[in-house]
Scaffold this active site. Structure first.
Site, PDB file in Angstrom:
ATOM      1  N   HIS A  43       0.864  -1.189   0.000  1.00  0.00           N
ATOM      2  CA  HIS A  43       0.000   0.000   0.000  1.00  0.00           C
ATOM      3  C   HIS A  43       0.900   1.239   0.000  1.00  0.00           C
ATOM      4  CE1 HIS A  43      -3.943   1.842   1.745  1.00  0.00           C
ATOM      5  NE2 HIS A  43      -3.256   2.763   1.111  1.00  0.00           N
ATOM      6  N   HIS A  50       5.843   3.941   4.594  1.00  0.00           N
ATOM      7  CA  HIS A  50       6.262   2.535   4.682  1.00  0.00           C
ATOM      8  C   HIS A  50       6.772   2.063   3.316  1.00  0.00           C
ATOM      9  CE1 HIS A  50       1.969   2.099   3.867  1.00  0.00           C
ATOM     10  NE2 HIS A  50       1.648   2.445   5.090  1.00  0.00           N
ATOM     11  N   GLU A  70      -2.553  -1.756  -3.365  1.00  0.00           N
ATOM     12  CA  GLU A  70      -3.751  -1.052  -2.914  1.00  0.00           C
ATOM     13  C   GLU A  70      -3.408   0.396  -2.625  1.00  0.00           C
ATOM     14  OE1 GLU A  70      -4.666  -3.458   0.614  1.00  0.00           O
ATOM     15  OE2 GLU A  70      -3.611  -1.968   1.818  1.00  0.00           O
ATOM     16  N   HIS A 190      -8.674  -6.369   6.602  1.00  0.00           N
ATOM     17  CA  HIS A 190      -8.559  -5.388   7.679  1.00  0.00           C
ATOM     18  C   HIS A 190      -8.874  -6.028   9.012  1.00  0.00           C
ATOM     19  CE1 HIS A 190      -7.619  -1.434   9.051  1.00  0.00           C
ATOM     20  NE2 HIS A 190      -7.396  -1.115   7.803  1.00  0.00           N
TER      21      HIS A 190
END
Ligand code: PXP
Length: 237
Positions: A43, A50, A70, A190
């Protein structure tokens, strides 16, 4: 069979904390595959806090399973995805500074924006997925955009699961049936964990893929990465 895609953002967070290349994000991704992961998810965010753009380019040719990118479809993100051409792109409605995705798309309000994007990515041969809540109407709108799949936002399931598993799963089973009836593939993600994943899979065995990061990497601190991946895969049998 439900595929396990490991989200390796947290590995990049750890690396970035010291500025060097430890842990090595690419090596961890390859090890996840070696230990049985059927996909790798990243992501990239605009601040690169990150996963960095350079990680995405380095990972693409190295990954032999399924590569899922994503993120929020900013012009930079769209450009990155079209250059890298992953197997799948998952669109999330995140603000740039958001800690983590905390809602699905309002596919009704953003219908034309999403429809155009589905065309763009499909024309590039990339499978599309839209991050979404269990709301029936929003799932129907997701199907109308031309998305190949939706990814159900499972945080509400994970939160309620410890108190009341039946109540927690019920809206997800209903939503999963709607997704199936519309002919779309089904992903979920999630806050999925070793505690709640098996029950979700037992109730929705037609899930195509789960994307799991935070809990899996936390479990790996105690169990090691190989054993952790094995245990997550056992939940999906
Ligand atoms: N799916 C999406 C769309 C996400 O944004 C995230 C978090 O990056 C995940 C899955 C993985 O969630 P978690 O880290 O809680 O397993």
């Amino acid at each position: 069979m439900t595929k396990l895609s490991v989200n390796i953002n947290k590995i990049a967070t750890l690396r970035n904390a010291r500025g060097g290349n430890n842990p090595d994000v690419l090596k961890v991704a390859l090890d996840c595959e070696k230990f049985g992961a059927e996909g790798i998810t990243v992501h990239p965010r605009p601040d690169e806090r990150h996963i960095r753009r350079s990680d995405v380019f380095a990972l693409r040719p190295a990954i032999s399973t399924e590569f899922n990118i994503e993120g929020y479809p900013s012009p930079e993100f769209i450009d990155l995805v079209l250059k890298v051409k992953p197997h799948q792109v998952t669109l999330v409605p995140d603000a740039p500074d958001q800690l983590t995705s905390n809602a699905g798309w309002d596919t009704k309000t953003h219908f034309s924006f999403l429809s155009e994007l589905m065309d763009t990515f499909s024309n590039a041969g990339i499978r599309t997925s839209i991050f979404i809540s269990t709301d029936k109407e929003l799932i129907e709108y997701a199907a109308k955009t031309g998305a190949d799949r939706v990814e159900l936002y499972t945080e509400p399931y994970a939160t309620l699961y410890p108190q009341n598993p039946e109540a927690a799963i019920a809206p997800f089973v209903e939503a999963a049936k709607v997704v199936r009836s519309l002919g779309m593939g089904l992903n979920a993600g999630h806050d999925l964990s070793l505690q709640n994943l098996k029950y979700m899979h037992d109730n929705i065995p037609w899930l195509d893929e789960v994307s799991i990061g935070h809990a899996l990497i936390c479990d790996a601190l105690y169990l090691g990465l190989e054993k952790t991946i094995e245990e997550y895969k056992n939940c999906l049998r």
